[in-house]
Enzyme design. Structure first.
Site, mmCIF file in Angstrom:
data_model
loop_
_atom_site.group_PDB
_atom_site.id
_atom_site.type_symbol
_atom_site.label_atom_id
_atom_site.label_comp_id
_atom_site.label_asym_id
_atom_site.label_seq_id
_atom_site.Cartn_x
_atom_site.Cartn_y
_atom_site.Cartn_z
ATOM 1 N N ASP A 158 0.879 -1.253 0.096
ATOM 2 C CA ASP A 158 -0.083 -0.132 -0.011
ATOM 3 C C ASP A 158 0.948 1.325 -0.007
ATOM 4 O OD1 ASP A 158 -2.153 2.085 0.504
ATOM 5 O OD2 ASP A 158 -3.503 0.449 1.333
ATOM 6 N N ASN A 204 -10.578 9.577 8.677
ATOM 7 C CA ASN A 204 -11.730 9.261 8.180
ATOM 8 C C ASN A 204 -11.646 7.674 7.651
ATOM 9 O OD1 ASN A 204 -10.458 9.461 5.866
ATOM 10 N ND2 ASN A 204 -11.848 10.671 4.665
ATOM 11 N N ARG A 258 -13.723 2.132 9.846
ATOM 12 C CA ARG A 258 -13.643 0.761 9.264
ATOM 13 C C ARG A 258 -12.433 0.203 9.028
ATOM 14 N NH1 ARG A 258 -13.217 4.998 5.696
ATOM 15 N NH2 ARG A 258 -11.909 4.670 3.952
ATOM 16 N N LYS A 313 0.198 3.410 6.008
ATOM 17 C CA LYS A 313 -0.823 2.421 6.193
ATOM 18 C C LYS A 313 -0.062 1.085 6.329
ATOM 19 C CE LYS A 313 -5.107 4.005 4.370
ATOM 20 N NZ LYS A 313 -6.398 3.692 3.460
ATOM 21 N N ASP A 339 -9.518 -0.968 -4.346
ATOM 22 C CA ASP A 339 -10.765 -0.689 -4.646
ATOM 23 C C ASP A 339 -10.951 0.289 -6.083
ATOM 24 O OD1 ASP A 339 -9.559 1.900 -4.298
ATOM 25 O OD2 ASP A 339 -10.663 2.780 -3.030
ATOM 26 N N CYS A 371 -15.426 3.744 -2.756
ATOM 27 C CA CYS A 371 -15.938 3.790 -1.394
ATOM 28 C C CYS A 371 -15.750 5.234 -0.779
ATOM 29 C CB CYS A 371 -15.358 2.809 -0.226
ATOM 30 S SG CYS A 371 -13.462 2.879 -0.389
ATOM 31 N N CYS A 415 -10.635 -16.498 -23.073
ATOM 32 C CA CYS A 415 -9.942 -15.622 -22.246
ATOM 33 C C CYS A 415 -8.804 -15.001 -22.803
ATOM 34 C CB CYS A 415 -10.106 -16.133 -20.864
ATOM 35 S SG CYS A 415 -9.092 -14.805 -19.559
ATOM 36 N N CYS A 456 -5.854 -16.296 -19.537
ATOM 37 C CA CYS A 456 -5.878 -17.577 -19.289
ATOM 38 C C CYS A 456 -6.568 -18.799 -20.140
ATOM 39 C CB CYS A 456 -6.587 -17.983 -17.672
ATOM 40 S SG CYS A 456 -8.321 -17.817 -17.584
ATOM 41 N N CYS A 460 -21.882 21.010 -5.681
ATOM 42 C CA CYS A 460 -22.220 19.671 -5.169
ATOM 43 C C CYS A 460 -21.007 19.380 -4.212
ATOM 44 C CB CYS A 460 -22.110 18.724 -6.422
ATOM 45 S SG CYS A 460 -20.621 18.895 -7.471
#
Length: 560
Positions: free
Chosen positions: A127, A134, A138, A151, A195, A253, A398, A401, A518
């Site tokens: 990472d 924030n 989680r 992290k 993500d 997310c 594919c 693979c 926004c």
């Protein structure tokens, strides 16, 4: 004069493109050099290094019992050993295994904690991000003490505090084609806890090239999914998704939100459902900005009704009719957003999916149980339902693979995943430029005109209602983008009221102005574009949205 201005703008755009291209090349070179440096450092490491290592019994005590587990290991993992289906052999396999976790966020956090606690011999953590406030609701592996720090550093410390007898390898860098092969080749199992869509394709392809099983999890809002790719002849990610989803169908997310115990890449969730190879299913023809297909066979005969905003909501399995194809449509009002806008990375769901990812990796590493290869687990937190569906098998066509697939290591290194998916590998929220400068205004200009000079105006906030309840600018009118056309009369009425109460100067200048805001300035541009088409030619977008207001005007204005 206009041609000179246009020519200068074109020159600047060309220079920007050139610099971006150079930056990509520089990033690749840096990543490659870092990989080479790390390899040299690993070769120079001495046995008495300070890094955590697997501790195995140096005496013959463990081997007197016919296995390599030391007395401390027997006591530590005794509850594992008491399980008839796991036992000594399962734990021995686990101690000798290695697992790489890509991403130390909502999914990676619980996965890492359980992998460390269960005794996986060597765990790699990849990472490049730092811990933020924030994240903590989680990403349970991190603590307040590590805010602003890596992290990977935070996650490694937590794992070592749980189990000092295992080896933790830290990769404080982004996974890229230049370093992925070298890193992933050192591990038995790979967990994808990222993500974004380009990372999913890249990790999948690298696993296929290296012959590694891939445990893939995803979460969006209150729903999640889990499967195992490239294991024992099962399908890979490309078998299900040979072409990437439209960029408008992918959420993250930080935009969509996620109930912390659920996280992920919304592109995979919204696209994980797919075509039926079984009869008895048909698709609802719900139009959207993008649709995607894959293959899925429902094992239970239960009818599923739409609910929520992702795959569970998009699927409408009708009682009558037979269909080979089941198409998933994405709600146009929730597309093209970073997950921080829509609220995907919430509190509970990532934790559940991450734990299940750890479970699948442990089953594979210990050679125990039946991993989710060729099957997909779907989790709906609100209804407390878990479904397991059978997905299509390995595709002979594919590109990765299949029988004709010839994806070599060099081809992998040269492949441009950002271009292939039309999505950035970075998790930084997108900043779109959809309209001209004449239709936009900075937050500072808005403050000067409205707050300081008292200009007659109407401010429309096009965020969803639940976002508006978190925080909003004074006297703004909340009209979510998805309802804009239906609520035009409200805008007209508000403009008329402002004009009636406005000054003569306002009337001479064309009446009350219309501004749109926004969260980050993306949806507001879409709204302004639409309003101009509908005759509201005074509409202007506030550049950067509420985030720019907090950054440039009012530092005390809450951000989320």
């Amino acid at each position: 004069m206009e041609s000179n201005v246009g020519g200068e703008a074109s020159r600047i755009l060309r220079e920007i493109d050139s610099l971006k291209s150079s930056k990509k090349d520089i990033d690749r070179k840096i990543s490659l050099l870092e990989s080479q440096l790390r390899q040299i450092q690993l070769q120079e490491e001495k046995p008495n290094s300070n890094s955590s290592v697997i501790i195995t019994s140096s005496s013959n005590e463990g081997f007197r019992h016919g296995h390599g587990l030391s007395p401390d290991m027997i006591y530590r993992y005794s509850r594992h050993l008491l399980l008839p289906s796991f036992g000594v052999q399962g734990q021995t396999n686990l101690v000798k295994s290695s697992v790489l976790v890509v991403g130390a966020g909502g999914l990676g956090s619980p996965a890492l904690l359980y992998l460390a606690a269960c005794g996986v011999g060597r765990i790699g953590i990849v990472d490049h991000d730092v811990v933020e406030l924030n994240n903590l609701h989680r990403q349970v592996i991190h603590t307040e003490a590590y805010i602003g720090r890596s992290k990977v550093e935070s996650a490694a410390a937590a794992c070592r505090s749980i189990n000092s007898t295992i080896q933790i390898v830290e990769y404080k860098e982004a996974l890229r084609t230049s370093n992925a092969l070298e890193i992933m080749n050192k591990y038995d199992v790979v967990i994808d806890a990222t993500d974004n869509v380009p990372s999913r394709y890249m990790i999948n392809d690298c696993c296929v090239v290296l012959g590694k099983p891939l445990v893939s999890g995803a979460a969006l809002g209150l729903e999640g999914q889990l499967t195992v790719y490239n294991y024992n002849g099962g399908p890979c990610y490309r078998c299900l998704f040979p072409t990437p989803p439209p960029t408008t169908a992918c959420q993250r997310c930080s935009d969509s939100g996620v109930l912390g115990v659920v996280p992920t890449d919304t592109g995979s969730i919204a696209l994980a459902i797919i075509t039926s190879s079984h009869s008895g299913l048909s698709a609802s023809s719900r139009p959207g900005n993008g649709s995607c297909t894959g293959r899925v066979e429902i094992l239970s005969g239960e009818k599923v009704q739409p609910r929520g905003s992702t795959d569970f909501a998009c699927l409408n399995l009708l009682e009558k009719g037979l269909s080979e194809e089941l198409t998933v449509y994405i709600n146009p009002s929730e597309t093209g957003k970073h997950s921080s806008e829509l609220g995907t990375d919430g509190t509970i769901v990532p934790g559940i999916i991450g734990c299940l990812q750890a479970l699948e990796a442990i089953k594979i590493a210990s050679c125990v149980g039946e991993p989710l290869s060729g099957r997909m687990l779907l989790f709906d937190a609100l209804s407390a339902r878990i479904r397991v569906v059978k997905i299509r098998g390995r595709s002979l066509q594919c590109e990765a693979c299949g029988e004709r697939g010839s994806f070599t290591q060099q081809e992998f290194r040269d492949f441009d995943y950002e271009r292939f998916t039309q999505s950035p590998l970075s998790t930084v929220p997108l900043k779109l430029n959809l309209i001209g400068k004449d239709k936009r205004i900075s937050s500072k200009e808005y403050k000067e005109r409205v707050v300081e000079k008292g200009e007659a105006h109407v401010l429309v906030d096009v965020r969803p209602a639940h976002h508006y309840k978190i925080v909003s600018l004074p006297n703004s009118l909340n009209i979510p983008l998805s309802t804009l056309r239906d609520r035009l009369p409200e805008i007209s009425l508000a403009l008329n009221k402002e004009e009636e109460s406005g000054s003569d100067s306002d009337r001479r200048n064309g009446g009350a102005r219309l501004y749109v805001v926004c969260r980050r300035g993306n949806d507001s541009q879409r709204a302004v574009e639409e309003l101009h088409k509908l005759g509201y030619t005074s509409a202007k977008d506030i550049i950067g949205g509420l985030e720019s207001w907090a950054h440039d005007v009012d530092p005390n204005f809450p951000t989320y």
